[in-house]
Design an enzyme around this catalytic site. Structure first.
Site, PDB file in Angstrom:
ATOM      1  N   GLU A 288       0.858  -1.186   0.000  1.00 36.61           N
ATOM      2  CA  GLU A 288       0.000   0.000   0.000  1.00 36.61           C
ATOM      3  C   GLU A 288       0.894   1.236   0.000  1.00 36.61           C
ATOM      4  OE1 GLU A 288      -2.161   1.315   3.375  1.00 36.61           O
ATOM      5  OE2 GLU A 288      -0.660   0.645   4.823  1.00 36.61           O
ATOM      6  N   ARG A 292       1.003  10.346   3.456  1.00 43.29           N
ATOM      7  CA  ARG A 292       1.114  11.271   4.607  1.00 43.29           C
ATOM      8  C   ARG A 292       2.494  11.098   5.219  1.00 43.29           C
ATOM      9  NH1 ARG A 292       1.059   7.357   8.618  1.00 43.29           N
ATOM     10  NH2 ARG A 292      -0.214   5.536   8.162  1.00 43.29           N
TER      11      ARG A 292
HETATM   12  P1  ADP Z   1       2.720   4.491  10.139  1.00 41.07           P
HETATM   13  O1  ADP Z   1       2.129   3.867   8.912  1.00 41.07           O
HETATM   14  O2  ADP Z   1       2.997   5.937  10.049  1.00 41.07           O
HETATM   15  O3  ADP Z   1       3.796   3.683  10.706  1.00 41.07           O
HETATM   16  P2  ADP Z   1       0.625   3.608  11.851  1.00 41.07           P
HETATM   17  O4  ADP Z   1       0.239   2.481  10.960  1.00 41.07           O
HETATM   18  O5  ADP Z   1       1.126   3.335  13.213  1.00 41.07           O
HETATM   19  O6  ADP Z   1       1.622   4.580  11.187  1.00 41.07           O
HETATM   20  O7  ADP Z   1      -0.602   4.607  11.901  1.00 41.07           O
HETATM   21  C1  ADP Z   1      -0.428   5.909  12.393  1.00 41.07           C
HETATM   22  C2  ADP Z   1      -1.667   6.342  13.076  1.00 41.07           C
HETATM   23  O8  ADP Z   1      -2.725   6.453  12.144  1.00 41.07           O
HETATM   24  C3  ADP Z   1      -2.160   5.386  14.125  1.00 41.07           C
HETATM   25  O9  ADP Z   1      -2.752   6.162  15.132  1.00 41.07           O
HETATM   26  C4  ADP Z   1      -3.195   4.561  13.381  1.00 41.07           C
HETATM   27  O10 ADP Z   1      -4.117   4.001  14.289  1.00 41.07           O
HETATM   28  C5  ADP Z   1      -3.801   5.610  12.504  1.00 41.07           C
HETATM   29  N1  ADP Z   1      -4.383   5.149  11.248  1.00 41.07           N
HETATM   30  C6  ADP Z   1      -3.735   4.902  10.098  1.00 41.07           C
HETATM   31  N2  ADP Z   1      -4.593   4.572   9.115  1.00 41.07           N
HETATM   32  C7  ADP Z   1      -5.827   4.618   9.654  1.00 41.07           C
HETATM   33  C8  ADP Z   1      -7.152   4.394   9.150  1.00 41.07           C
HETATM   34  N3  ADP Z   1      -7.402   4.083   7.869  1.00 41.07           N
HETATM   35  N4  ADP Z   1      -8.171   4.515  10.003  1.00 41.07           N
HETATM   36  C9  ADP Z   1      -7.957   4.857  11.281  1.00 41.07           C
HETATM   37  N5  ADP Z   1      -6.746   5.096  11.805  1.00 41.07           N
HETATM   38  C10 ADP Z   1      -5.696   4.979  11.016  1.00 41.07           C
HETATM   39  P1  ADP Z   2      -2.542  -1.141   7.009  1.00 40.55           P
HETATM   40  O1  ADP Z   2      -3.208  -0.234   6.033  1.00 40.55           O
HETATM   41  O2  ADP Z   2      -3.399  -1.544   8.136  1.00 40.55           O
HETATM   42  O3  ADP Z   2      -1.178  -0.654   7.395  1.00 40.55           O
HETATM   43  P2  ADP Z   2      -1.155  -3.081   5.321  1.00 40.55           P
HETATM   44  O4  ADP Z   2      -1.708  -3.573   4.037  1.00 40.55           O
HETATM   45  O5  ADP Z   2      -0.052  -2.099   5.261  1.00 40.55           O
HETATM   46  O6  ADP Z   2      -2.343  -2.499   6.197  1.00 40.55           O
HETATM   47  O7  ADP Z   2      -0.704  -4.336   6.186  1.00 40.55           O
HETATM   48  C1  ADP Z   2      -0.345  -4.198   7.540  1.00 40.55           C
HETATM   49  C2  ADP Z   2       0.565  -5.349   7.940  1.00 40.55           C
HETATM   50  O8  ADP Z   2      -0.112  -6.609   7.779  1.00 40.55           O
HETATM   51  C3  ADP Z   2       1.846  -5.484   7.139  1.00 40.55           C
HETATM   52  O9  ADP Z   2       2.876  -4.657   7.624  1.00 40.55           O
HETATM   53  C4  ADP Z   2       2.171  -6.961   7.281  1.00 40.55           C
HETATM   54  O10 ADP Z   2       2.802  -7.241   8.505  1.00 40.55           O
HETATM   55  C5  ADP Z   2       0.789  -7.602   7.298  1.00 40.55           C
HETATM   56  N1  ADP Z   2       0.373  -8.024   5.950  1.00 40.55           N
HETATM   57  C6  ADP Z   2      -0.350  -7.288   5.075  1.00 40.55           C
HETATM   58  N2  ADP Z   2      -0.525  -7.954   3.911  1.00 40.55           N
HETATM   59  C7  ADP Z   2       0.114  -9.129   4.044  1.00 40.55           C
HETATM   60  C8  ADP Z   2       0.282 -10.273   3.195  1.00 40.55           C
HETATM   61  N3  ADP Z   2      -0.246 -10.323   1.973  1.00 40.55           N
HETATM   62  N4  ADP Z   2       1.000 -11.331   3.672  1.00 40.55           N
HETATM   63  C9  ADP Z   2       1.520 -11.295   4.922  1.00 40.55           C
HETATM   64  N5  ADP Z   2       1.397 -10.264   5.767  1.00 40.55           N
HETATM   65  C10 ADP Z   2       0.690  -9.184   5.342  1.00 40.55           C
HETATM   66 MG    MG Z   3       0.418  -0.284   6.124  1.00 41.02          MG
END
Ligand code: ADP
Ligand code: ADP
Ligand code: MG
Length: 448
Positions: A288, A292
């Protein structure tokens, strides 16, 4: 350049953004909910404006109140930080309508990357490798069954509007698929207001590697190397580092090139991150894009010397990037530990309360970004991040030694935190050897 900007966020990231503004000679406006009247970000700002009751939907997520605060205070631009409204394309568009500059990408770029099922297709068309999965949203159980059989189990059911590690489910076998889809749809609808789902092959032991990009409004795109964010609990990052022990210069170049192609495909501007999964064969796949500033941007700042937030503000003001790709050099190693108010012994349950004692680490190679201090009331309403502890060393061993020392210096009392978990990680031989995967913590910590 802007004279005054509003920061539509709270905690450490609000202060981080205000620090960048202050260095650029820009006045800052904080906004705050009723629960945050005495918060540090309010005190740090040049002025502050109340935006409503404690629950985020009535304050930090409430667009009319934020726009009103900007209009009343005469702020010319809004920085959304991360979380909250940062990836809300409607908010970016409302800012535009009100003549306020949104410090971030265009509404169109946010939207194209924010619908995750659709972003995969955009990336495929741009020649970026994506995790094998469904072409877009799955619309029926029959279609999902057919696609999952093609992809091969286990598969992940993912929410197209998901984020923050939520809305992801593993399906091990065909007999679980229908029920998983139904549950995932209900959860996604209530959490994200969007029940759309897509499928991805579940990669068994991948590493999470992401590339930082910066793109200006003059057509320049640069990459600032990678971060490794494999250490996660419940798919949420807890420790990040830059660079990654998994990358060779060749792999870094290939992933950076894919990240540039991804950014170009949506005419991206501002700071953004392309997240990839890397398998043990050295194959990488787009997962993804976060459109931001990310929580862990600081590790990249430490190894490049580039202030990513200042660049974001300059880009939003229409300035060209002040450097080109050939001037980006990675120097040394940086690690970030997220110090969260939560209890690692209780499935990482949030631990709200009052911070009764608080002493920050300091000394060579130590940076702390925090929105907490002695007497801080840790609110149950918001994210549990108290501080980001970042260390830099000439090499990874030195960064680890400094992190160990800094974690020992850090005094926090009154709430449970992840500090000791990080302290144990620093002594883990596999962590020290850089043998990481997204399952690393789950294999060691119950409930992770
Ligand atoms: P990063 O991708 O910057 O490492 P995180 O995955 O920890 O950050 O997310 C940063 C903050 O944004 C967290 O507070 C997370 O819960 C929030 N967040 C990110 N995406 C969403 C979403 N689609 N809906 C709600 N909260 C989100
Ligand atoms: P979010 O928007 O919540 O950050 P991501 O698509 O970035 O969601 O996935 C969050 C985490 O979930 C990844 O960092 C990884 O650890 C796990 N993950 C996501 N997709 C896969 C996949 N296809 N196979 C294994 N782990 C996954
Ligand atoms: Mg992610």
């Amino acid at each position: 350049m802007f004279k005054k900007i509003l920061v539509a966020n709270r905690g450490e990231i609000a202060i981080r953004v205000m620090r960048a503004a202050r260095e650029l000679g820009i006045k800052t406006v904080a906004v705050y909910s009723e629960a945050d009247r005495d918060a540090l970000h309010v005190r740090y700002a040049d002025e502050a404006f109340p935006i409503g009751p404690a629950p985020a939907v009535h304050s930090y997520l409430h667009i009319p109140n934020i726009i009103n605060a900007a209009v009343q205070t005469g702020a010319e631009a809004i920085h959304p930080g991360y979380g909250f409204l940062s990836e809300n394309h409607r908010f970016a568009d409302v800012c535009r309508i009100w003549g306020i500059t949104f410090i971030g990408p265009s509404p169109a770029a946010i939207e194209r990357m924010g619908i995750k099922a659709q972003a995969r297709e955009t990336m495929r068309a741009a020649g970026v490798p994506v995790v094998p999965g469904s072409p877009g949203v799955v619309t029926s159980v029959e279609e999902a069954e057919r696609l999952a059989a093609e992809i091969g189990y286990p598969v992940l059911v993912k929410a197209s509007g998901g984020g923050g590690g939520r809305g992801i489910r593993i399906v091990e076998s065909p007999d679980q698929l229908a029920e998983s889809l139904e549950r995932a749809r209900r959860e996604a609808l209530s959490a994200f207001g969007n029940g759309d789902l897509y499928l991805e092959k579940y990669l068994r032991n991948p590493r999470h590697i992401e590339i930082q990009v910066l793109a200006d409004t003059h057509g320049h795109i640069v990459t600032l190397g990678e971060r490794e964010s494999s250490l996660q609990r419940r798919r949420q990052k807890i420790l990040e580092e830059a660079p990654s022990t998994a990358l060779t210069p060749e792999l870094r170049a290939a992933m950076s090139q894919a990240a540039v192609a991804a950014a170009r495909a949506v005419e991206y501007t501002s700071a953004g991150t392309i997240e990839f999964l890397l398998d043990d064969q050295g194959q990488f796949y787009f997962m993804e894009m976060n459109t931001r500033i990310q929580v862990e941007h600081a590790v990249t700042e430490m190894v490049t010397g580039i202030d990513i937030v200042k660049e974001q503000i300059r880009i939003a003001a229409g300035e060209p990037l002040s450097f080109d790709q050939s001037q980006v050099e990675l120097r040394g190693w940086a690690i970030e530990c997220r110090i969260n108010a939560e209890d690692p012994d209780q499935q990482f349950r949030p631990s709200p309360g009052t911070v009764t004692a608080w002493e920050l680490p300091a000394g060579p190679g130590v940076r702390v970004d925090s929105g907490a201090g002695p007497g801080t009331q840790v609110q149950p309403f918001y994210d549990s991040l108290l501080a980001k502890l970042v260390t830099w060393g000439r090499d990874r061993d030195e960064a680890i030694a400094r992190m160990r020392r800094a974690l020992d210096e850090f005094v926090i009392e009154g709430v449970k935190t992840t500090r000791e978990l990080h302290r144990r990680l620093m002594d883990d031989p596999d962590f020290q050897a850089g043998r990481l995967s997204t399952n690393f913590l789950a294999e060691r910590v119950p409930g992770a």
